[in-house]
Design a protein around this motif. Structure first.
Motif: not given
Length: 162
Positions: A1-9, A12-17
């Protein structure tokens, strides 16, 4: 199941679906193109995939990306500041504490966290802290030397006699 994950790497702020069950390692390497963390065993036994999450070592091959939501992740690419290497990176280079280099990113991140919590570890404490990281080239003596030198803030060339 796809999810949108927001994290800092690496700051730098990243958003990955993506599929929420994908490993953090897969996302770092394939989606964010940060290839420092390596796929070794895929079971969390070798430490080649070690990254820092909220200042703690985690095995990214067994950490689902969903566990990184809202967290700060540091990879080997983000350990140094600006143009200068982190002291542990410098010590690994100086002590020639790598052969093939595959385990090195995980070793360095683990050592950096050890020294952050214990700036003057004994050799036994170094061995214990590093025990979750496997070096298939068996470079352990130089790895221990590098951690020791990073703790002392000296280059191994200042200490070696041969």
């Amino acid at each position: 199941m796809n999810a949108t994950v927001k994290l800092t790497v690496n700051g730098k702020k990243q958003t990955v679906t993506t599929d929420s069950k994908r490993s953090l390692l897969e996302v770092l390497r394939e989606d964010l193109h940060l290839t420092g963390a390596k796929y070794g065993c895929g079971q969390g036994d070798c430490g080649a995939c070690t990254v820092l999450m909220d200042g703690k070592c985690v095995l990214s091959c067994i950490t689902p990306i969903s566990a990184a939501a809202g967290k700060s992740v540091t990879t080997i690419e983000g350990l140094s500041g600006g143009d200068s290497l982190h002291p542990v990176q410098e010590a690994f280079l100086d002590a020639e504490a790598m052969q093939c280099g595959y385990c090195t990113p995980g070793m360095i991140l683990t050592a950096a966290m050890l020294l952050k919590g214990n700036p003057n570890p004994t050799d036994a404490e170094i061995v214990k802290a590093m025990s979750g990281n496997i070096c298939r080239c068996c470079g352990y003596p130089r790895i221990i030397e590098a951690v020791r030198q990073a703790a002392k803030g000296k280059k191994s060339s200042e200490v070696r006699t041969s």
